[in-house]
Design a protein around this motif. Structure first.
Motif, PDB file in Angstrom:
ATOM      1  N   PRO A 250       0.842  -1.199   0.000  1.00 29.70           N
ATOM      2  CA  PRO A 250       0.000   0.000   0.000  1.00 29.70           C
ATOM      3  C   PRO A 250       0.879   1.253   0.000  1.00 29.70           C
ATOM      4  O   PRO A 250       2.066   1.191   0.312  1.00 29.70           O
ATOM      5  N   GLY A 251       0.290   2.383  -0.351  1.00 27.78           N
ATOM      6  CA  GLY A 251       1.027   3.649  -0.307  1.00 27.78           C
ATOM      7  C   GLY A 251       1.762   3.949  -1.603  1.00 27.78           C
ATOM      8  O   GLY A 251       2.142   5.083  -1.854  1.00 27.78           O
ATOM      9  N   LYS A 252       1.980   2.915  -2.456  1.00 31.31           N
ATOM     10  CA  LYS A 252       2.605   3.160  -3.754  1.00 31.31           C
ATOM     11  C   LYS A 252       1.560   3.779  -4.685  1.00 31.31           C
ATOM     12  O   LYS A 252       0.378   3.431  -4.626  1.00 31.31           O
ATOM     13  N   ALA A 253       2.010   4.649  -5.577  1.00 29.94           N
ATOM     14  CA  ALA A 253       1.066   5.350  -6.451  1.00 29.94           C
ATOM     15  C   ALA A 253       0.277   4.372  -7.320  1.00 29.94           C
ATOM     16  O   ALA A 253      -0.939   4.519  -7.493  1.00 29.94           O
ATOM     17  N   GLY A 254       0.971   3.356  -7.869  1.00 27.15           N
ATOM     18  CA  GLY A 254       0.276   2.393  -8.733  1.00 27.15           C
ATOM     19  C   GLY A 254      -0.836   1.678  -7.966  1.00 27.15           C
ATOM     20  O   GLY A 254      -1.950   1.500  -8.480  1.00 27.15           O
ATOM     21  N   SER A 255      -0.526   1.275  -6.732  1.00 27.98           N
ATOM     22  CA  SER A 255      -1.540   0.617  -5.911  1.00 27.98           C
ATOM     23  C   SER A 255      -2.701   1.564  -5.641  1.00 27.98           C
ATOM     24  O   SER A 255      -3.868   1.162  -5.658  1.00 27.98           O
ATOM     25  N   ALA A 256      -2.364   2.833  -5.390  1.00 25.65           N
ATOM     26  CA  ALA A 256      -3.414   3.815  -5.105  1.00 25.65           C
ATOM     27  C   ALA A 256      -4.317   4.006  -6.326  1.00 25.65           C
ATOM     28  O   ALA A 256      -5.553   4.052  -6.188  1.00 25.65           O
ATOM     29  N   PHE A 257      -3.721   4.085  -7.531  1.00 21.34           N
ATOM     30  CA  PHE A 257      -4.534   4.214  -8.750  1.00 21.34           C
ATOM     31  C   PHE A 257      -5.519   3.038  -8.858  1.00 21.34           C
ATOM     32  O   PHE A 257      -6.711   3.221  -9.104  1.00 21.34           O
ATOM     33  N   LEU A 258      -4.999   1.820  -8.656  1.00 20.03           N
ATOM     34  CA  LEU A 258      -5.853   0.639  -8.794  1.00 20.03           C
ATOM     35  C   LEU A 258      -6.952   0.634  -7.732  1.00 20.03           C
ATOM     36  O   LEU A 258      -8.123   0.369  -8.028  1.00 20.03           O
ATOM     37  N   LYS A 259      -6.545   0.945  -6.513  1.00 20.29           N
ATOM     38  CA  LYS A 259      -7.508   0.988  -5.416  1.00 20.29           C
ATOM     39  C   LYS A 259      -8.635   1.979  -5.732  1.00 20.29           C
ATOM     40  O   LYS A 259      -9.815   1.695  -5.522  1.00 20.29           O
ATOM     41  N   GLY A 260      -8.244   3.135  -6.270  1.00 25.87           N
ATOM     42  CA  GLY A 260      -9.235   4.153  -6.636  1.00 25.87           C
ATOM     43  C   GLY A 260     -10.191   3.672  -7.710  1.00 25.87           C
ATOM     44  O   GLY A 260     -11.406   3.893  -7.636  1.00 25.87           O
ATOM     45  N   LEU A 261      -9.663   2.981  -8.702  1.00 24.18           N
ATOM     46  CA  LEU A 261     -10.501   2.476  -9.799  1.00 24.18           C
ATOM     47  C   LEU A 261     -11.480   1.424  -9.290  1.00 24.18           C
ATOM     48  O   LEU A 261     -12.649   1.398  -9.689  1.00 24.18           O
ATOM     49  N   ILE A 262     -10.984   0.572  -8.389  1.00 24.79           N
ATOM     50  CA  ILE A 262     -11.866  -0.466  -7.825  1.00 24.79           C
ATOM     51  C   ILE A 262     -12.946   0.179  -6.957  1.00 24.79           C
ATOM     52  O   ILE A 262     -14.132  -0.130  -7.072  1.00 24.79           O
ATOM     53  N   ALA A 263     -12.520   1.108  -6.091  1.00 22.65           N
ATOM     54  CA  ALA A 263     -13.470   1.745  -5.165  1.00 22.65           C
ATOM     55  C   ALA A 263     -14.538   2.529  -5.922  1.00 22.65           C
ATOM     56  O   ALA A 263     -15.693   2.577  -5.511  1.00 22.65           O
TER      57      ALA A 263
ATOM     58  N   SER B 144     -17.503   6.280 -14.212  1.00 19.10           N
ATOM     59  CA  SER B 144     -16.862   5.953 -12.938  1.00 19.10           C
ATOM     60  C   SER B 144     -15.362   5.754 -13.094  1.00 19.10           C
ATOM     61  O   SER B 144     -14.769   4.912 -12.422  1.00 19.10           O
ATOM     62  N   LEU B 145     -14.773   6.507 -13.993  1.00 14.31           N
ATOM     63  CA  LEU B 145     -13.315   6.530 -14.130  1.00 14.31           C
ATOM     64  C   LEU B 145     -12.825   7.681 -13.261  1.00 14.31           C
ATOM     65  O   LEU B 145     -13.023   8.848 -13.599  1.00 14.31           O
ATOM     66  N   PRO B 146     -12.228   7.360 -12.088  1.00 18.62           N
ATOM     67  CA  PRO B 146     -11.917   8.430 -11.128  1.00 18.62           C
ATOM     68  C   PRO B 146     -10.623   9.152 -11.474  1.00 18.62           C
ATOM     69  O   PRO B 146      -9.918   8.751 -12.402  1.00 18.62           O
ATOM     70  N   LEU B 147     -10.341  10.201 -10.720  1.00 23.49           N
ATOM     71  CA  LEU B 147      -9.192  11.055 -11.013  1.00 23.49           C
ATOM     72  C   LEU B 147      -8.019  10.727 -10.089  1.00 23.49           C
ATOM     73  O   LEU B 147      -8.149  10.772  -8.866  1.00 23.49           O
ATOM     74  N   GLY B 148      -6.883  10.411 -10.687  1.00 20.97           N
ATOM     75  CA  GLY B 148      -5.628  10.313  -9.955  1.00 20.97           C
ATOM     76  C   GLY B 148      -5.527   9.152  -8.984  1.00 20.97           C
ATOM     77  O   GLY B 148      -6.461   8.375  -8.818  1.00 20.97           O
ATOM     78  N   PRO B 149      -4.362   9.051  -8.346  1.00 18.30           N
ATOM     79  CA  PRO B 149      -4.176   7.987  -7.358  1.00 18.30           C
ATOM     80  C   PRO B 149      -5.087   8.169  -6.141  1.00 18.30           C
ATOM     81  O   PRO B 149      -5.314   7.224  -5.394  1.00 18.30           O
ATOM     82  N   GLU B 150      -5.605   9.366  -5.965  1.00 16.06           N
ATOM     83  CA  GLU B 150      -6.566   9.602  -4.879  1.00 16.06           C
ATOM     84  C   GLU B 150      -7.915   8.979  -5.203  1.00 16.06           C
ATOM     85  O   GLU B 150      -8.772   8.853  -4.333  1.00 16.06           O
ATOM     86  N   GLY B 151      -8.134   8.649  -6.467  1.00 19.91           N
ATOM     87  CA  GLY B 151      -9.391   8.026  -6.867  1.00 19.91           C
ATOM     88  C   GLY B 151     -10.605   8.899  -6.624  1.00 19.91           C
ATOM     89  O   GLY B 151     -11.682   8.406  -6.293  1.00 19.91           O
ATOM     90  N   ILE B 152     -10.451  10.211  -6.822  1.00 17.86           N
ATOM     91  CA  ILE B 152     -11.588  11.112  -6.590  1.00 17.86           C
ATOM     92  C   ILE B 152     -12.570  10.974  -7.752  1.00 17.86           C
ATOM     93  O   ILE B 152     -12.221  11.185  -8.912  1.00 17.86           O
ATOM     94  N   LEU B 153     -13.792  10.601  -7.426  1.00 25.38           N
ATOM     95  CA  LEU B 153     -14.819  10.499  -8.455  1.00 25.38           C
ATOM     96  C   LEU B 153     -15.691  11.745  -8.382  1.00 25.38           C
ATOM     97  O   LEU B 153     -16.486  11.913  -7.463  1.00 25.38           O
ATOM     98  N   ALA B 154     -15.504  12.629  -9.352  1.00 27.29           N
ATOM     99  CA  ALA B 154     -16.277  13.868  -9.370  1.00 27.29           C
ATOM    100  C   ALA B 154     -17.730  13.549  -9.668  1.00 27.29           C
ATOM    101  O   ALA B 154     -18.078  12.449 -10.108  1.00 27.29           O
ATOM    102  N   ARG B 155     -18.561  14.521  -9.425  1.00 27.42           N
ATOM    103  CA  ARG B 155     -19.977  14.427  -9.759  1.00 27.42           C
ATOM    104  C   ARG B 155     -20.115  14.498 -11.287  1.00 27.42           C
ATOM    105  O   ARG B 155     -19.508  15.364 -11.916  1.00 27.42           O
TER     106      ARG B 155
ATOM    107  N   ARG C 115      -8.427  19.243  -6.464  1.00 26.39           N
ATOM    108  CA  ARG C 115      -9.101  20.240  -5.622  1.00 26.39           C
ATOM    109  C   ARG C 115     -10.355  20.756  -6.324  1.00 26.39           C
ATOM    110  O   ARG C 115     -11.392  20.966  -5.700  1.00 26.39           O
ATOM    111  N   THR C 116     -10.259  20.938  -7.622  1.00 26.05           N
ATOM    112  CA  THR C 116     -11.416  21.426  -8.377  1.00 26.05           C
ATOM    113  C   THR C 116     -12.533  20.383  -8.358  1.00 26.05           C
ATOM    114  O   THR C 116     -13.703  20.716  -8.164  1.00 26.05           O
ATOM    115  N   ALA C 117     -12.152  19.112  -8.542  1.00 26.85           N
ATOM    116  CA  ALA C 117     -13.166  18.053  -8.481  1.00 26.85           C
ATOM    117  C   ALA C 117     -13.836  18.022  -7.110  1.00 26.85           C
ATOM    118  O   ALA C 117     -15.053  17.844  -6.995  1.00 26.85           O
ATOM    119  N   GLN C 118     -13.041  18.233  -6.068  1.00 26.72           N
ATOM    120  CA  GLN C 118     -13.593  18.200  -4.716  1.00 26.72           C
ATOM    121  C   GLN C 118     -14.487  19.396  -4.444  1.00 26.72           C
ATOM    122  O   GLN C 118     -15.535  19.269  -3.805  1.00 26.72           O
TER     123      GLN C 118
END
Lengths: 486, 486
Positions: A27-40, A147-158, A174-177
C-alpha cells in the motif's frame, strides 16, 4: 482539430479497459493507489494490474507484463520509477494500446533542458508507435459518467457537463472536490502534467468540440504556443463559456511553475490580452474558478445587472441589507430602488416598523412566515426594475427563531418557488453552526436550479462576471450557447 | 471617559439580574425569545419575566410590572410595541434600574426627524431618571463569561478577549457565530441600534479602557461626532488593535443605512482618513473582519513579511505551490527563496523528483510521513529568511492517501510542533468532503495557538494587514500591546 484527433482524444476519455503498471500489494505506492481508486469507484470497464511478480493484487489477477493480458487494453496508467520505463513503453507499443498516462515524474520539471529533450523523445516514440502520451508527471484523465476516477486519490467527481483541463494534478483534484461539495458536475477532467505529447491546447480544443461538455474550465501555468492558444480560445468562446485560472501570474509564481511542470509561464500581459480577445473569464483562485463554473453550469444567462437582495428570512437582515448595497455597487452590479407599486405592495404585506422595504429588502417583519415570504419574493422578483434575485438564508438565525416544521415549510417553498420566478435566482447560505442542514438545503436548491454561495460578495462578483460575459457574447456575435441538461 | 462612566458601562455588561418586559407564553414573540435565550444559556444571575397577565412564563414567576419584582433589577430588556413604552419607562425610573435595553423599534430609522426627536426625549428622560439607555432598535449586550447571551436568538459566543461594538443587531450575531465556528472568543458584545443615549463612541471608549478586552472589533454604519470618533480611535489604537468594519460605504449602502439605524453614513473619504490617522484596520466584509480578529486574538505580532508556505503534506502540492507564490506576491507578502543550506538539507530529507524544494515548499515526496514532515517544517521555519510559517493540509488528500493512524500521528505532530517553531504559524484547511475531522483539527490547532483559514488568500491577506499594523505601531510609537490570555 480534425475528426481523427477528436476521436482519438475522445476514446482516451472512454476506455473500456485500463491497465495499471506499478500496482502492487504494497500500500502507499502510487500504482496501488490508482488501482484501489478504480476499484473503489467501480470503474465500468476491465481492470488489469501489471506487476512483475504476478499473482493477485487487490483480488484481481496481476499480469507480469502488458503482453500477458489476454484482452485489448485501451489506457495504461504507468506509475513506476523513470529508469524502469523503457521496457514498459516497448510493451505498450507491441500491445497496441491507445494511451499511456505517465504518473512517473523527473523530466523537464526537474532538469530543465535535459528533461525537455527526454520528453520530446517520449512524445516522438509515442507517435511512431501509434499511442498517445499523457504526462509525464501527471495524474491523467477522469470520466465521472463511466466511474473513471481522477488520480491515485481516486476522486470520483460528480457527473455533469463541465470539462476541466489542468496543468496541475493536485489542483484538478481540488477542483473536483470543490465540485463535489458545491455541486459542480464534470463531463471530463484531465491533468496533463508536463504535456510532452497531448497538452492544454489539444484538450481545450477537444472540449470545445465535445458535445457532452457545455462549460469549460482550465488551470494553466503556461502554454507553449501563444498564437495557437489565442486562436483556439477565441474559437471555443464562440460557442461555450471558458474559465481560465492562470497559475504563475507573478514572477514568484512563474519561478515555481517552472519547477512544477517545466512551463514557461509567459508574461501576464500576454495572458490578459488572450483572455480579453477571446471573452474567456479569468479566475485568480480556486474559489473564483469554482464560483464561476457553478454559476455557468446552473444559471440561465445573466442578461441584466439589476439585483434584488432579500435578507432577514427569520430575524436579522438590517445590517445585511446595508452591507448588500455596498457589495452590489462596489462589484459592478446594481440594487436599484423598487418601483413604487412594489414598495406599496410590500408595505401592505409586511408592515414597515423595523424592516427595510427598499432594495435590498429586509423581511424580518415577516417573522419567517413562509406564505408571506413567498409573496414578498414574488413581488420583489416581479418588479420590472429587477433582473436577478438573490435571497440570503442564515440558517443559524432560522434555527434560533423558527420551529423545525416552519423551517422545512420555508425551504420547501423556496425550492418550489425559485424556478417559477422566471429570473436567475441565487441563494446565499453562509456557513455557521448548522452545517448539516445547510449543506442539505444547498443540495436541494441546486436540484431546483438555484446555486448557493457562502457569501454575498462571492455571489455578486460571479454574477457581475457572468453578466459581462453575456454582454461580450452579444458584442462579439458569439453563437447562441446551449447550456445542456442540468 | 471618566471613571464613573466607565464603571456604569462596565456594570451594564455585568448584571446580577435581568428583567424581560414583554416575555409571554406566546412563542415567537421577541420578549419570549429573549427570555428563552437567557434560560437556555444558563445566565449566571436572576431572571424576571414581566407580563401584565402575571402567572408563570417558562417556569419562572412573571411579574405584572417592574415594581412588583421583590429584588433589585440591573438590566431591563424591553420588547413591546412603541405605544406601550411610557408606563414601562416610568417603572424603570421608579425601580432604579441601571440600564434599559430597547428592542422596540420604529424611531429615527423609520420616520427620520420625528423619530430622532423622540429618541432625544428618550435619552433625556433616561439621564434625568438615572438609568442608561441602549437602543432603541437594538438587541443589546452580551457577556459570554457570565453566560449572558446575545439578542432574542440567545447566541452565546465563545468567551475570550475580543470586544465587539455593532450598530447592527444581525451583524453582531453573525460575528458571534463566525467566532463560534472559527474560534474567536469575546469579552463583550454590544449592539446599540440607533444609539439614542449610549452609542458607538461610548462603547469604543469603554472597550479601550476595559482590561478584559485586548482586541476590538466594530461594525459601524455612521458616527454622529466625527472629530470625537477620530480622537477616540487614535487613543485606543495606542494600546489595542481595532478592526473597523464599515457599513454604508457606498451611496447605495448609505441610503440603506439611513433606513436601518437612522445613521448619517458620512463620506467614505472621512472614514478612510480616520482609519489612517489611527492605525485602525478596515474590514470590508464579515469574512475580513473575522479573519483579522482571529489573527489578532491568536497570533504573536507579525514582525516580518517573509513567509514560507508548505503544502503537499500527503500528495498534491505542486499546483498549490505555484498558486501560493502568486498569492503572496500579489497581496504584499513575500515567499523568498530559502537559504542554500536549507535547500541542501531539504534535498537530503525528501529527495527532489516531483517535489518542489523552493519556497513555497511542496512536500509530496515525504509521502505523509510525520517524522519527515516534522523535520522539513523545522528546516523551513528555521531558515533565517523566514518570518512566518504557513502550512496547508488538504484533508481530502490526507484521507485519500494515508491511514487514519498516520493522519492522527501527523496532526499530533503538527499540534505539538507548531508552538515550538518560535514564529507565527498559520494553517490552511480548505473545506472539502471531510468536514468533521477538518473542524476538529481546526479546534485542536487553535488550542495550540495556530489559527486556521479556509484559503491561502485569506490567510495571506490577513497576515499582510497584521504586518502593516505592526509597522504602524512602531512608526507611531504605539505603546506595547498585551494580547492577554488565549
Amino acid at each position: 482539430m480534425d475528426t481523427n484527433t477528436f476521436q482519438t482524444i475522445d476514446s482516451i476519455f472512454n476506455p473500456t479497459s485500463v491497465a495499471v503498471v506499478g500496482a502492487s500489494r504494497t500500500p502507499g505506492k502510487a500504482g496501488s493507489a490508482f488501482l484501489k481508486g478504480l476499484i473503489a469507484a467501480r470503474f465500468k470497464g476491465d481492470l488489469f494490474p501489471v506487476n512483475p511478480e504476478g499473482g493477485e493484487v487487490m483480488g484481481l489477477p496481476a499480469y507480469r507484463c502488458l503482453g500477458d493480458i489476454p484482452r485489448p487494453v485501451d489506457n495504461v496508467i504507468v506509475a513506476i520509477p523513470r529508469a524502469a520505463l523503457p521496457p514498459v513503453l516497448e510493451d505498450c507499443a507491441t500491445k497496441g494500446v491507445r494511451m499511456v498516462q505517465l504518473f512517473t515524474a523527473g523530466f523537464s520539471e526537474l532538469s530543465g533542458e535535459d528533461g525537455l529533450a527526454q520528453e520530446k523523445q517520449l512524445a516522438a516514440r509515442a507517435r511512431s508507435c501509434g499511442y498517445r502520451l499523457l504526462g509525464p508527471n501527471c495524474i491523467g484523465v477522469s470520466r465521472p459518467a463511466l466511474s473513471l476516477p481522477l488520480g491515485p486519490e481516486g476522486i470520483l467527481a460528480r457527473p455533469g457537463h463541465v470539462g476541466f483541463v489542468s496543468q496541475s494534478g493536485s489542483l484538478s483534484l481540488r477542483t473536483a472536490q470543490v465540485g463535489i461539495t458545491r455541486g459542480i458536475g464534470f463531463s471530463k477532467i484531465v491533468s496533463f502534467g508536463n504535456g510532452a505529447d497531448l497538452d492544454s491546447l489539444d484538450f481545450l480544443e477537444y472540449m470545445g468540440m465535445d458535445p457532452d461538455t457545455t462549460v469549460i474550465g482550465a488551470y494553466l501555468e503556461g502554454v507553449k504556443d501563444g498564437p495557437r492558444f489565442v486562436r483556439i480560445l477565441k474559437d471555443i468562446c464562440r460557442t461555450k463559456p471558458v474559465v481560465v485560472w492562470k497559475g504563475g501570474a507573478t514572477e514568484a509564481g512563474a519561478r515555481t511553475a517552472a519547477s512544477h511542470t517545466g512551463s514557461l509561464a509567459g508574461s501576464m500581459a500576454v495572458w490578459r490580452a488572450a483572455l480579453k480577445q477571446s471573452a474567456a473569464m479569468a479566475a485568480d483562485t480556486l474559489e473564483e474558478a469554482g464560483d464561476l463554473l457553478l454559476g455557468l453550469q446552473t444559471l440561465p444567462p445573466v442578461s441584466g445587472k439589476r439585483v434584488t437582495i432579500i435578507s432577514g428570512l427569520a430575524d436579522g437582515g438590517g445590517g445585511e441589507s446595508v452591507a448588500a448595497s455596498d457589495i452590489c455597487t462596489s462589484l459592478g452590479m446594481e440594487a436599484p430602488p423598487f418601483a413604487p407599486a412594489t414598495v406599496k405592495a410590500l408595505t401592505g404585506l409586511v408592515g414597515s416598523v423595523g424592516s427595510i422595504l427598499h432594495n435590498p429588502l429586509d423581511l424580518s417583519q415577516a417573522y419567517g412566515r413562509p406564505e408571506r415570504i413567498r409573496q414578498a419574493l414574488e413581488l420583489a422578483s416581479g418588479d420590472p426594475n429587477i433582473d436577478v434575485v438573490i435571497f440570503e438564508a442564515v440558517l443559524d438565525f432560522l434555527y434560533a427563531w423558527l420551529s423545525d416544521e416552519t423551517i422545512e415549510a420555508l425551504f420547501s417553498m423556496l425550492i418550489e418557488l425559485s424556478p417559477k420566478l422566471g429570473k436567475p435566482v441565487i441563494a446565499i447560505l453562509p456557513p455557521g453552526i448548522n452545517e448539516m442542514p445547510r449543506l442539505e438545503l444547498e443540495k436541494r436548491l441546486l436540484a431546483a436550479g438555484v446555486p448557493s454561495y457562502p457569501s454575498l460578495e462571492r455571489a455578486v462578483k460571479t454574477l457581475a462576471r457572468l453578466h459581462r460575459w453575456n454582454r461580450q457574447r452579444a458584442e462579439t456575435e458569439i453563437e447562441s450557447w446551449d447550456r445542456g441538461g442540468p
